[in-house]
Design a protein around this motif. Structure first.
Motif, mmCIF file in Angstrom:
data_model
loop_
_atom_site.group_PDB
_atom_site.id
_atom_site.type_symbol
_atom_site.label_atom_id
_atom_site.label_comp_id
_atom_site.label_asym_id
_atom_site.label_seq_id
_atom_site.Cartn_x
_atom_site.Cartn_y
_atom_site.Cartn_z
ATOM 1 N N GLY A 51 -4.399 1.241 2.268
ATOM 2 C CA GLY A 51 -5.711 1.178 1.634
ATOM 3 C C GLY A 51 -5.665 0.717 0.194
ATOM 4 N N THR A 52 -4.453 0.639 -0.378
ATOM 5 C CA THR A 52 -4.319 0.193 -1.765
ATOM 6 C C THR A 52 -4.048 -1.313 -1.808
ATOM 7 O OG1 THR A 52 -1.937 0.657 -1.779
ATOM 8 C CG2 THR A 52 -3.419 2.437 -2.460
ATOM 9 N N PRO A 53 -4.346 -1.952 -2.939
ATOM 10 C CA PRO A 53 -4.090 -3.397 -3.056
ATOM 11 C C PRO A 53 -2.625 -3.768 -2.841
ATOM 12 C CG PRO A 53 -5.563 -2.670 -4.796
ATOM 13 C CD PRO A 53 -5.081 -1.431 -4.107
ATOM 14 N N VAL A 54 -1.706 -2.934 -3.343
ATOM 15 C CA VAL A 54 -0.287 -3.276 -3.195
ATOM 16 C C VAL A 54 0.136 -3.213 -1.727
ATOM 17 C CG1 VAL A 54 0.567 -0.912 -3.584
ATOM 18 C CG2 VAL A 54 2.033 -2.867 -4.093
ATOM 19 N N TYR A 55 -0.430 -2.271 -0.979
ATOM 20 C CA TYR A 55 -0.125 -2.185 0.457
ATOM 21 C C TYR A 55 -0.617 -3.441 1.172
ATOM 22 C CZ TYR A 55 -0.126 -0.475 5.291
ATOM 23 O OH TYR A 55 0.083 -0.333 6.643
ATOM 24 N N LYS A 56 -1.827 -3.837 0.863
ATOM 25 C CA LYS A 56 -2.400 -5.033 1.485
ATOM 26 C C LYS A 56 -1.558 -6.264 1.169
ATOM 27 C CE LYS A 56 -6.611 -7.839 1.620
ATOM 28 N NZ LYS A 56 -7.982 -8.021 1.072
ATOM 29 N N LYS A 57 -1.112 -6.366 -0.079
ATOM 30 C CA LYS A 57 -0.302 -7.509 -0.501
ATOM 31 C C LYS A 57 1.026 -7.552 0.254
ATOM 32 C CE LYS A 57 1.599 -9.632 -4.720
ATOM 33 N NZ LYS A 57 3.020 -9.686 -4.326
ATOM 34 N N LEU A 58 1.686 -6.388 0.362
ATOM 35 C CA LEU A 58 2.979 -6.343 1.035
ATOM 36 C C LEU A 58 2.846 -6.593 2.536
ATOM 37 C CD1 LEU A 58 4.644 -3.350 -0.857
ATOM 38 C CD2 LEU A 58 5.146 -5.787 -1.102
ATOM 39 N N VAL A 59 1.754 -6.144 3.119
ATOM 40 C CA VAL A 59 1.512 -6.426 4.539
ATOM 41 C C VAL A 59 1.341 -7.925 4.742
ATOM 42 C CG1 VAL A 59 -0.157 -6.180 6.422
ATOM 43 C CG2 VAL A 59 0.560 -4.169 5.128
ATOM 44 N N GLY A 115 1.352 2.787 7.644
ATOM 45 C CA GLY A 115 0.695 4.082 7.555
ATOM 46 C C GLY A 115 0.138 4.585 8.867
ATOM 47 N N GLU A 116 -0.257 3.664 9.745
ATOM 48 C CA GLU A 116 -0.897 4.079 10.986
ATOM 49 C C GLU A 116 0.042 4.897 11.873
ATOM 50 O OE1 GLU A 116 -0.903 1.043 9.757
ATOM 51 O OE2 GLU A 116 -3.009 0.770 9.196
ATOM 52 N N ARG A 117 1.322 4.558 11.892
ATOM 53 C CA ARG A 117 2.238 5.258 12.795
ATOM 54 C C ARG A 117 3.390 5.957 12.074
ATOM 55 N NH1 ARG A 117 5.913 0.529 15.646
ATOM 56 N NH2 ARG A 117 6.475 -0.600 13.749
ATOM 57 N N ASP A 118 3.545 5.704 10.789
ATOM 58 C CA ASP A 118 4.681 6.260 10.050
ATOM 59 C C ASP A 118 4.227 6.983 8.784
ATOM 60 O OD1 ASP A 118 6.725 5.021 11.783
ATOM 61 O OD2 ASP A 118 6.011 3.145 10.902
ATOM 62 N N TRP A 119 3.116 7.671 8.869
ATOM 63 C CA TRP A 119 2.527 8.258 7.668
ATOM 64 C C TRP A 119 3.484 9.203 6.952
ATOM 65 C CZ3 TRP A 119 -0.844 7.227 4.243
ATOM 66 C CH2 TRP A 119 -1.354 8.213 3.394
ATOM 67 N N GLU A 120 4.351 9.905 7.693
ATOM 68 C CA GLU A 120 5.245 10.881 7.063
ATOM 69 C C GLU A 120 6.262 10.227 6.131
ATOM 70 O OE1 GLU A 120 7.116 9.580 10.919
ATOM 71 O OE2 GLU A 120 5.118 10.217 10.257
ATOM 72 N N GLN A 121 6.448 8.916 6.237
ATOM 73 C CA GLN A 121 7.405 8.228 5.363
ATOM 74 C C GLN A 121 6.840 7.960 3.969
ATOM 75 O OE1 GLN A 121 10.540 7.779 6.456
ATOM 76 N NE2 GLN A 121 9.783 8.814 8.284
ATOM 77 N N PHE A 122 5.540 8.077 3.822
ATOM 78 C CA PHE A 122 4.892 7.729 2.553
ATOM 79 C C PHE A 122 4.849 8.946 1.625
ATOM 80 C CE2 PHE A 122 3.823 4.479 5.465
ATOM 81 C CZ PHE A 122 3.534 3.333 4.738
ATOM 82 N N ASP A 123 6.029 9.338 1.120
ATOM 83 C CA ASP A 123 6.122 10.544 0.299
ATOM 84 C C ASP A 123 6.772 10.286 -1.061
ATOM 85 O OD1 ASP A 123 8.698 10.033 1.051
ATOM 86 O OD2 ASP A 123 9.056 11.963 2.028
ATOM 87 N N MET A 124 6.944 9.023 -1.423
ATOM 88 C CA MET A 124 7.544 8.608 -2.697
ATOM 89 C C MET A 124 9.038 8.921 -2.779
ATOM 90 S SD MET A 124 4.550 9.208 -5.543
ATOM 91 C CE MET A 124 4.546 10.987 -5.441
ATOM 92 N N MET A 125 9.630 9.353 -1.667
ATOM 93 C CA MET A 125 11.072 9.580 -1.627
ATOM 94 C C MET A 125 11.752 8.723 -0.564
ATOM 95 S SD MET A 125 11.522 13.682 -2.298
ATOM 96 C CE MET A 125 10.569 14.200 -0.874
#
Length: 200
Positions: free
Chosen positions: A30-38, A47-57
């Motif tokens: 949902g962020t601009p950087v995510y859209k750019k990298l996609v 994010g749709e299937r791997d949401w648990e990975q988005f924890d900044m670690m």
């Protein structure tokens, strides 16, 4: 790159920072950087299937100057450097033994975590870390043999330093695990000893 991360850690040490929380750039959906990298085809996890990975670690995308796996290892390398035994001793001299011990304990946890992640990335085929480690690096051709890259100066090949790093991760993990077990056993025995004295 790795040099920038090392400089940041060195700066934190130089000002006697009490704690360091490394963080990996996390392009939240949902962020601009995510859209750019996609759009650039650089997302390893979505994010749709791997949401648990988005924890900044956890590395979730393809960096330009190191592989996603190398970025993950740099995260732990930064923590291990900051929470090293020598830093624990130095902080203990500055702020007291209890503070130094806590600092070193965080280092043990970090080393255990790095070893566990490396083992998962190497052997646990169904894990996200295995997927991360075995994802082909998008920029391997452009950055091939760049000397700043950790573990694998030439993508697809491991030099002596890289192999040593991987072996050290296992050893550090084993040592950290043993220390944790010994600490638990010591506490249990101490409690049993106190209970025995009370019973007498």
């Amino acid at each position: 790159g790795p040099a920038d991360i090392a400089r940041a850690v060195d700066f934190a040490k130089s000002i006697d920072a009490s704690k360091l929380q490394p963080a990996i750039l996390t392009p939240f959906p949902g962020t601009p950087v995510y859209k750019k990298l996609v759009e650039e085809g650089r997302m390893v996890f979505t994010g749709e299937r791997d949401w648990e990975q988005f924890d900044m670690m956890n590395a979730t995308f393809q960096p330009r100057h190191m592989s996603p796996w190398d970025l993950e290892m740099e995260f732990f390398r930064a923590a291990n450097s900051f929470y090293s035994r020598s830093e624990g001793l130095r902080q203990g001299r500055l702020f007291g033994a209890v503070f130094g011990a806590k600092r070193y304990a965080l280092g043990i946890c970090s080393r255990f975590g790095r070893g566990a992640v490396w083992l998962a990335g190497t052997f646990a085929k169904g894990s996200s870390y295995y997927r991360l480690k075995h994802t082909p690096w998008k920029y391997a051709d452009t950055e091939k043999c760049a000397p700043a890259l950790p573990l694998a100066p030439c993508p697809g090949a491991k030099d002596g330093a890289g192999i040593w790093e991987e072996k050290r991760a296992i050893v550090e993990s084993a040592v950290a695990f043993c220390l944790i077990v010994l600490s638990i056993v010591s506490k249990v025995r101490g409690k049993q000893h106190r209970t025995h004295k009370v019973a007498l």
